[in-house]
Design an enzyme around this catalytic site. Structure first.
Site, PDB file in Angstrom:
ATOM      1  CG  ASP A 162     -10.582  39.939 -26.324  1.00  0.00           C
ATOM      2  OD1 ASP A 162      -9.817  40.640 -25.639  1.00  0.00           O
ATOM      3  OD2 ASP A 162     -10.584  38.691 -26.281  1.00  0.00           O
ATOM      4  CE1 TYR A 216      -7.213  32.855 -26.153  1.00  0.00           C
ATOM      5  CE2 TYR A 216      -9.518  32.542 -25.562  1.00  0.00           C
ATOM      6  CZ  TYR A 216      -8.181  32.278 -25.338  1.00  0.00           C
ATOM      7  OH  TYR A 216      -7.813  31.465 -24.305  1.00  0.00           O
ATOM      8  NE  ARG A 274     -25.912  32.286  -9.132  1.00  0.00           N
ATOM      9  CZ  ARG A 274     -26.923  31.906  -8.383  1.00  0.00           C
ATOM     10  NH1 ARG A 274     -26.724  31.148  -7.318  1.00  0.00           N
ATOM     11  NH2 ARG A 274     -28.147  32.254  -8.683  1.00  0.00           N
ATOM     12  CE  LYS A 324      -4.405  35.253 -21.244  1.00  0.00           C
ATOM     13  NZ  LYS A 324      -5.301  35.309 -22.381  1.00  0.00           N
TER      14      LYS A 324
END
Ligand SMILES: *Cc1c(COP(=O)(O)O)cnc(C)c1O
Length: 416
Positions: free
Chosen positions: A182, A110, A57, A207
């Protein structure tokens, strides 16, 4: 911010681990949740070192290898990957604000990022205002004395509006405000916001970086200090980390990212130019077109253009839906950045007063641009665009396109 950048084609072809792992050329998948130690002293030493491998983690070698490549591509000192783009965005935003702070966010960001910033964070006493990103004065008018974060997305992913990243970063920095952008649309191949003064870059790796529509992921890139703090807090405490299996898939996608971006760009430019030539298309939203109002800025701050674009053709949503339904190369779906072309019929609001309009968004995949244009042409014809009854002039150009093979064969099995 970093040392000398190698060319992106070279960066993606070389692993940080060359020479280890028996000479394996691709970083192996460290499919392990923890790392064991021979002695207590060894474990104590590792536990005190933020860069060591103790528990997946925190750090995992497969994930760290991908992070090193992404940091280098963006020109950042370090990067951390997350399970999704939203995992990266929410961690980066949370790392930048506390109760009582204020955020300025670009209006066309977004949707889920906008909701997180504008609605969700309110429950923790964090307020936000939205500004027209194309207009620095609108952003500066939204600043308050307690503004701590300017959240940007350039270009945005429905109308492809840019922010002047250098000017935004300078304006924020002068007021002690952190900037996040972004950078998913341009990818690190076509835009490096850290070089323009932005503090943190976030991506949905789902993407272009993944590129094969088979994995979800996100990344935050920035200075060593900012990333160390985010690793200690949001990465480990919220725990939305990337799996090593996913990191291997995304790293494989990264190998061909520069090549794929060139292909998406060529296809995007061809499709945008075709759409722009049609009399019944009102607007094409694509910063690669010379007619785009921010084309000059786009050329100044980006090295190229992605293959995601949108257009408007009248206000009749049903007719646009008919057009979308008969497309064959463009499959109906959200998301983008993979090898396959996609289409979605969305509704967006822009301008003042806000006008809500149906918008067709196209992701231009890796297929032949001529085939894609032929597909668009047959779908326009099937939906009745360009007929004499069309409200706009019918100058016959619609049939004078590059639509070889575009005739729709009625009753043909779609089989997809
Ligand atoms: C898809 C997307 C995201 C979110 O990424 P996920 O991996 O789906 O969480 C963020 N920003 C942009 C511009 C996107 O297109």
């Amino acid at each position: 911010m970093s040392g000398r950048l190698r060319d992106s084609h070279t960066i993606v072809a070389h692993d940080a681990y060359d020479g280890k792992h028996y000479g394996a050329v691709h970083t192996p998948i460290y499919d392990t949740s923890l790392f064991a130690f021979p002695t207590v002293a060894d474990m104590d030493r590792a536990d005190g070192d933020a860069g060591s491998f103790v528990y997946s983690r925190g750090n995992n070698p497969t994930v760290r290898a991908l992070e090193a490549r992404l940091a280098e591509l963006e020109g950042g000192e370090d990067a951390r990957c997350f399970a999704t783009g939203m995992g990266a965005i929410s961690a980066a935003v949370l790392a930048s604000v506390r109760a009582g702070d204020h955020i300025v966010c670009v209006d066309q960001a977004y949707g889920p990022a906008r909701r997180f910033i504008g609605d969700y964070l309110r429950r923790f006493g964090i307020e936000a205002d939205f500004a027209d990103g194309a207009d620095l004065a609108s952003i500066e008018a939204a600043y308050r004395p307690n503004t701590k974060l300017l959240y940007l997305e350039s270009p945005t992913s429905l109308f492809f509006e840019l922010q002047d990243l250098r000017a935004c970063a300078a304006s924020a920095r002068a007021r002690g405000i952190r900037t996040i952008v972004d950078n998913t649309w341009a990818s690190p191949i076509f835009q490096r916001p850290l070089e323009l003064g932005v503090d943190l870059v976030v991506h949905s790796l789902t993407k272009y970086v993944g590129g094969h529509s088979d994995a979800l992921g996100g990344v935050v890139v920035g200075s060593a200090a900012a990333i160390a703090e985010l690793s200690r807090q949001e990465l480990v405490l919220l725990g939305a980390v990337m799996l090593p299996q996913t990191a291997a898939l995304l790293h494989r996608g990264l190998r061909t990212l520069p090549l794929r971006m060139e292909r998406h760009q060529a296809g995007g430019l061809a499709v945008a130019a075709y759409l722009e030539s049609l009399p019944f298309v009102d607007r094409v939203h694509f910063p690669g077109l010379a007619a785009h109002p921010q084309h000059g800025l786009a050329r100044a701050q980006m090295r190229g253009f992605g293959g995601l674009l949108s257009f408007e053709a009248g206000a009749d949503r049903e007719r646009l839906a008919r057009f979308v339904d008969v497309l064959r190369c463009f499959r109906i779906g959200f998301s983008w950045g993979g090898y396959e072309s996609l289409v979605s019929l969305q509704e967006g609001g822009r301008g003042t007063p806000r006008r809500r309009v149906p918008v067709v968004r196209l992701h231009v995949g890796l297929e032949s641009p001529d085939d894609l244009i032929g597909d668009l042409a047959q779908a326009f014809r099937a939906a009745g665009f360009g007929r004499a009854s069309d409200s706009r002039a019918d100058d016959g150009r619609v049939d004078d396109d590059r639509a070889n093979g575009g005739d729709r064969q009625e009753g043909e099995e779609e089989g997809e």
